[in-house]
Design an enzyme around this catalytic site. Structure first.
Site, mmCIF file in Angstrom:
data_model
loop_
_atom_site.group_PDB
_atom_site.id
_atom_site.type_symbol
_atom_site.label_atom_id
_atom_site.label_comp_id
_atom_site.label_asym_id
_atom_site.label_seq_id
_atom_site.Cartn_x
_atom_site.Cartn_y
_atom_site.Cartn_z
ATOM 1 N N ALA A 67 0.871 -1.175 0.000
ATOM 2 C CA ALA A 67 0.000 0.000 0.000
ATOM 3 C C ALA A 67 0.909 1.227 0.000
ATOM 4 C CB ALA A 67 -0.889 -0.021 1.230
ATOM 5 N N GLY A 112 0.477 -4.918 0.953
ATOM 6 C CA GLY A 112 -0.790 -4.952 0.226
ATOM 7 C C GLY A 112 -0.669 -5.652 -1.127
ATOM 8 N N GLU A 115 -0.959 -9.224 -0.397
ATOM 9 C CA GLU A 115 -2.361 -9.504 -0.052
ATOM 10 C C GLU A 115 -3.236 -9.542 -1.308
ATOM 11 O OE1 GLU A 115 -2.055 -6.332 3.039
ATOM 12 O OE2 GLU A 115 -3.011 -7.816 4.316
ATOM 13 N N GLU A 135 4.733 -5.341 7.016
ATOM 14 C CA GLU A 135 4.025 -4.277 7.743
ATOM 15 C C GLU A 135 4.577 -4.041 9.137
ATOM 16 O OE1 GLU A 135 2.546 -6.410 5.699
ATOM 17 O OE2 GLU A 135 0.819 -5.498 4.712
#
Ligand code: CO8
Length: 261
Positions: A67, A112, A115, A135
């Site tokens: 992200a 992300g 993911e 993260e």
């Protein structure tokens, strides 16, 4: 063809190649990308001229490096929850998509990005890929389903190690632990994903859709309930013209002509 700012979308032979297209930031997922991906899956990719989707990253370095950390840094808790839920919604849309979605992992596949790949039905990685959930190194936890989909895919122990250490694993190790289906050379990555998609496209599309539903829904059910779902989907397939065509073609020793009916 729909115009996107952060994505490139090319459709050929019913296979949509969706390229996350912000290579200067290693295709980091910002708000615009998340919105455009959702729009693409809800609208353009849902149309009948698309039978399978390949997701990849632009450039030689990254699939998606996570992200967008600059956006994350500014979030307050309520915004963070809304953003996490937006990601869950998108990834559930991809995971439950009625056509196969293949992640072509061409480099860094982090946070992300990992993911996103975990929500795809199949993952093929280039030899250079590095995959991880870093993260914790930012004082965060995975927020787009990684704490849930990774243990379901590779088992609790390996997932715990990756999530708690934040360390990436190589494409080869990812294949060994079942995180990716196959490792190929960089130049073969998209052609091999296309071959795989074309092979699936040759099968009965309603049967493929039912398989996705059976696997996805069944995994969250007790076995006896899941096998009942399988029986229902199996019987629905028997009501299709495609099933009549597929079995007849086998008996006649010819290739089936599926119509998706
Ligand atoms: N966000 C924003 N920008 C990024 C990101 C990112 N995730 N990754 C790379 N970039 C940018 C860099 O800032 C740099 O930009 P600039 O040239 O303007 O400085 C450019 O991309 C190139 O990156 P590097 O110079 O760092 O390239 P390197 O080859 O030296 O390093 C790495 C590559 C190792 C991949 C490095 O870029 C890196 O560590 N990136 C961050 C990886 C990361 O921590 N990802 C996880 C992010 S957190 C997350 O994904 C949470 C998901 C759940 C969200 C839930 C919503 C609330």
């Amino acid at each position: 063809m729909a115009e996107f700012r952060t994505l490139k979308l090319e459709i050929e032979d019913r296979i949509a190649l969706v390229t996350l297209n912000q290579p200067k930031v290693l295709n980091a997922l910002n708000q615009a990308t998340m919105e455009e991906l959702e729009e693409a899956f809800l609208e353009r990719l849902a149309q009948d001229d698309v039978g399978a989707v390949i997701l990849t990253g632009a450039g030689e370095k990254a699939f998606v490096a996570g992200a967008d950390i600059k956006e994350l840094a500014a979030l307050d808790p309520l915004e963070a929850r809304a953003k996490s839920r937006q990601g869950h919604r998108l990834l559930e849309l991809i995971e439950g998509f009625s056509k196969p979605v293949i992640a072509a992992i061409n480099g860094f596949c982090l946070g992300g990005g990992c993911e996103l790949a975990l929500a795809c039905h199949i993952r093929i990685a280039a030899e250079s890929a590095q995959i991880g959930l870093p993260e914790v190194k930012l004082g965060l936890i995975p927020g787009y389903g990684g704490t849930q989909r990774l243990p379901r895919l590779v088992g609790k122990g390996k997932a715990m190690e990756m999530i708690l250490s934040g360390e990436s694993i190589s494409a080869q190790e990812a294949e060994r632990v079942g995180l990716v289906n196959r490792v190929v050379s960089r130049k073969d990555l998209i052609p091999r994903c296309r071959e795989l998609a074309a092979g699936i496209l040759a099968n009965g599309p309603l049967a493929v859709r039912s398989c996705i539903e059976a696997v996805n829904s069944g995994l969250d059910m007790p076995l006896q309930e899941a096998t009942r779902l399988e029986a229902s989907l199996f019987s629905l397939c028997c009501a299709t013209e495609d099933m009549k065509e597929g079995t007849r073609a086998f008996i006649d020793k010819r290739k089936p002509q599926f119509k998706g009916r």
